[in-house]
Design a protein around this motif. Structure first.
Motif, PDB file in Angstrom:
ATOM      1  N   ARG A  77     -14.977  25.208  27.617  1.00  0.00           N
ATOM      2  CA  ARG A  77     -13.710  25.674  27.037  1.00  0.00           C
ATOM      3  C   ARG A  77     -13.572  25.247  25.588  1.00  0.00           C
ATOM      4  O   ARG A  77     -13.078  25.999  24.767  1.00  0.00           O
ATOM      5  N   ILE A  78     -14.019  24.066  25.232  1.00  0.00           N
ATOM      6  CA  ILE A  78     -13.941  23.646  23.823  1.00  0.00           C
ATOM      7  C   ILE A  78     -14.866  24.503  22.976  1.00  0.00           C
ATOM      8  O   ILE A  78     -14.481  25.014  21.916  1.00  0.00           O
ATOM      9  N   THR A  79     -16.061  24.679  23.479  1.00  0.00           N
ATOM     10  CA  THR A  79     -17.029  25.503  22.760  1.00  0.00           C
ATOM     11  C   THR A  79     -16.443  26.887  22.503  1.00  0.00           C
ATOM     12  O   THR A  79     -16.564  27.447  21.397  1.00  0.00           O
ATOM     13  N   GLU A  80     -15.777  27.419  23.520  1.00  0.00           N
ATOM     14  CA  GLU A  80     -15.213  28.762  23.356  1.00  0.00           C
ATOM     15  C   GLU A  80     -14.100  28.796  22.328  1.00  0.00           C
ATOM     16  O   GLU A  80     -14.029  29.732  21.525  1.00  0.00           O
ATOM     17  N   LEU A  81     -13.265  27.752  22.335  1.00  0.00           N
ATOM     18  CA  LEU A  81     -12.188  27.703  21.343  1.00  0.00           C
ATOM     19  C   LEU A  81     -12.775  27.658  19.929  1.00  0.00           C
ATOM     20  O   LEU A  81     -12.269  28.292  19.011  1.00  0.00           O
ATOM     21  N   MET A  82     -13.863  26.917  19.796  1.00  0.00           N
ATOM     22  CA  MET A  82     -14.518  26.812  18.489  1.00  0.00           C
ATOM     23  C   MET A  82     -14.946  28.192  17.995  1.00  0.00           C
ATOM     24  O   MET A  82     -14.962  28.452  16.806  1.00  0.00           O
ATOM     25  N   HIS A  83     -15.289  29.026  18.973  1.00  0.00           N
ATOM     26  CA  HIS A  83     -15.716  30.374  18.589  1.00  0.00           C
ATOM     27  C   HIS A  83     -14.597  31.139  17.885  1.00  0.00           C
ATOM     28  O   HIS A  83     -14.854  32.095  17.172  1.00  0.00           O
ATOM     29  N   GLY A  84     -13.344  30.710  18.090  1.00  0.00           N
ATOM     30  CA  GLY A  84     -12.209  31.355  17.419  1.00  0.00           C
ATOM     31  C   GLY A  84     -12.104  30.988  15.948  1.00  0.00           C
ATOM     32  O   GLY A  84     -11.369  31.625  15.185  1.00  0.00           O
ATOM     33  N   LEU A  85     -12.798  29.969  15.504  1.00  0.00           N
ATOM     34  CA  LEU A  85     -12.660  29.477  14.128  1.00  0.00           C
ATOM     35  C   LEU A  85     -13.002  30.515  13.046  1.00  0.00           C
ATOM     36  O   LEU A  85     -12.243  30.642  12.085  1.00  0.00           O
ATOM     37  N   PRO A  86     -14.093  31.234  13.184  1.00  0.00           N
ATOM     38  CA  PRO A  86     -14.463  32.146  12.097  1.00  0.00           C
ATOM     39  C   PRO A  86     -13.364  33.153  11.759  1.00  0.00           C
ATOM     40  O   PRO A  86     -13.324  33.664  10.633  1.00  0.00           O
ATOM     41  N   ALA A  87     -12.450  33.412  12.718  1.00  0.00           N
ATOM     42  CA  ALA A  87     -11.405  34.393  12.470  1.00  0.00           C
ATOM     43  C   ALA A  87     -10.322  33.844  11.542  1.00  0.00           C
ATOM     44  O   ALA A  87      -9.493  34.596  11.031  1.00  0.00           O
ATOM     45  N   LEU A  88     -10.287  32.538  11.291  1.00  0.00           N
ATOM     46  CA  LEU A  88      -9.222  31.940  10.481  1.00  0.00           C
ATOM     47  C   LEU A  88      -9.514  32.079   8.997  1.00  0.00           C
ATOM     48  O   LEU A  88     -10.676  32.221   8.586  1.00  0.00           O
ATOM     49  N   ALA A  89      -8.438  31.953   8.231  1.00  0.00           N
ATOM     50  CA  ALA A  89      -8.597  31.929   6.765  1.00  0.00           C
ATOM     51  C   ALA A  89      -9.379  30.680   6.394  1.00  0.00           C
ATOM     52  O   ALA A  89      -9.244  29.646   7.074  1.00  0.00           O
ATOM     53  N   PRO A  90     -10.209  30.763   5.318  1.00  0.00           N
ATOM     54  CA  PRO A  90     -11.122  29.670   4.998  1.00  0.00           C
ATOM     55  C   PRO A  90     -10.461  28.296   4.931  1.00  0.00           C
ATOM     56  O   PRO A  90     -10.987  27.335   5.499  1.00  0.00           O
ATOM     57  N   ALA A  91      -9.319  28.159   4.307  1.00  0.00           N
ATOM     58  CA  ALA A  91      -8.683  26.835   4.169  1.00  0.00           C
ATOM     59  C   ALA A  91      -8.284  26.295   5.535  1.00  0.00           C
ATOM     60  O   ALA A  91      -8.523  25.138   5.886  1.00  0.00           O
ATOM     61  N   GLU A  92      -7.682  27.174   6.335  1.00  0.00           N
ATOM     62  CA  GLU A  92      -7.257  26.767   7.679  1.00  0.00           C
ATOM     63  C   GLU A  92      -8.450  26.450   8.566  1.00  0.00           C
ATOM     64  O   GLU A  92      -8.430  25.539   9.381  1.00  0.00           O
ATOM     65  N   ARG A  93      -9.495  27.290   8.353  1.00  0.00           N
ATOM     66  CA  ARG A  93     -10.689  27.103   9.164  1.00  0.00           C
ATOM     67  C   ARG A  93     -11.229  25.687   8.993  1.00  0.00           C
ATOM     68  O   ARG A  93     -11.603  25.010   9.928  1.00  0.00           O
TER      69      ARG A  93
END
Ligand code: DAH
Length: 365
Positions: A44-60
């Motif tokens: 589940r953590i790994t999967e949440l991490m997969h959501g990161l690329p969708a964020l704006a660079p600063a937030e990411r």
């Protein structure tokens, strides 16, 4: 709320949930399931991490750092829990497999020591105290050791008296015998090394005989003392000392009665005093006599058979029935019962397993 914020809230909730699951895992196997479900490739953590690329660079960047921290905390918690569980499991196993070697022995109330074993140990204890060592010989003997070397030549009538069990002979060979007495161990002890000798040899003996006082297998103990000047007085003193210690009677009456054995000269039979009152037998005192053993000065021809010079060496020997003195000492009426393995008999006449006879503690309690 930004996407990053909602993602982080989700991650925080997941962290709490996982921490609870880690704390609740009671064994290493369950913990491993929690680890795979959280940090594994599809965790589940790994999967949440997969959501990161969708964020704006600063937030990411901010969220990424926070995620990594969460992942590290989870991994550390799992590792800590793993160590604790492992230790507890080792602990439990040690406890389950523990042997408390400090426990004092508890008297067993089941198995007992057979009177023959007990009395053999008593006899050994007494003679060991006088400096004797224990010698052994085989139950299956050859003719030389059982008879010839003991000055019982082939035509000697003593051979008949022994009611010998013969084994089937190999073609052309003399048959072996089941030893009819422990005296052949004298021969073996003397051939094993140079004098002086001071040995006793307890063991099984065999004769074709069976009634209330005879069984085809029985037990004897042989004694042998050979030195340069050992004399009949030593024999007498030694056996008197033994009699007093064994029957635990300070003024035991004993008599040495002239007799005959082929392997001793002179020979004697030893009687102990006793009194019969109805069915009761009192050892030590009284007007009656009971024979307990045969003895004598070792015959010069026996010494010659083992290569000793009768001019320089001499000594005494004796032979005693172990079963017989066990019956006398402990008031056991029928010899045959000794070898019937009747549990009721063994419980009645047997001895406590941990009462090892010794002179300091008393022979039997
Ligand atoms: N071997 C004898 C028997 O079985 C007993 C015996 C008598 C042994 C005299 C001896 C001895 O050593 O000296 O009857």
């Amino acid at each position: 709320m930004t996407d990053a914020d909602s993602l982080q809230t989700e991650v925080a909730a997941l962290e709490r949930e996982l921490m609870r699951a880690i704390g609740a895992a009671g064994e290493t196997a369950t913990l491993e399931q929690v680890r795979v479900a959280a940090l594994g490739r599809k965790g589940r953590i790994t999967e949440l991490m997969h959501g990161l690329p969708a964020l704006a660079p600063a937030e990411r960047k901010r969220a990424g750092a926070a995620f990594n921290a969460v992942r590290d905390r989870i991994a550390a918690a799992i590792a800590a829990r793993q160590r604790a569980l492992h230790e507890a499991e080792v602990e439990a196993r040690l406890r389950a497999e523990a042997l408390d070697v400090t426990l004092p022995p508890r008297p067993t109330d089941r198995g007992t020591i057979h009177p023959v074993s007990q009395v053999t140990e008593e006899i050994i204890a007494i003679f060991a105290d006088m400096g004797f060592t224990v010698a052994e010989g085989p139950d299956i003997e050859d003719d030389f050791h059982n008879f010839t070397a003991l000055n019982i030549p082939p035509e000697h009538p003593a051979r008949q008296m022994h009611d010998t069990f013969y084994l089937e002979a190999a073609p052309g060979a003399a048959p072996m015998v089941l030893r009819t007495h422990t005296s052949p161990v004298q021969i073996r002890a003397m051939r094993a090394g140079p004098p002086p000798y001071r040995v006793i040899a307890p063991g099984r003996t065999f004769r074709r005989d069976s009634d209330q006082t005879h069984t085809p297998m029985f037990h004897q103990v042989e004694g042998l003392v050979i030195d340069r000047s050992t004399h009949m007085g030593n024999l007498k003193g030694c056996l008197e000392e033994f009699g007093r210690a064994f029957f635990e009677v300070e003024n035991l009456r004993m008599r040495f009665r002239p007799s005959h054995f082929p392997f001793t000269e002179p020979s004697a039979e030893v009687d102990i005093g006793c009194r019969r009152k109805g069915n009761e037998l009192v050892i030590g005192a009284g007007e009656d006599w009971l024979e307990i053993l045969g003895c004598g000065m070792v015959h010069p021809r026996v010494l010659e058979h083992v290569g000793l010079d009768p001019e320089t060496h001499q000594g005494f020997a004796f032979g005693m029935g172990i079963d017989r003195v066990a019956m006398l000492k402990y008031g056991i009426p029928d010899l045959r019962a000794f070898f019937e393995s009747d549990l009721r008999w063994l419980r009645h006449y047997g001895f406590a397993a941990l009462d090892v006879p010794g002179l300091a503690m008393g022979l039997a309690r």
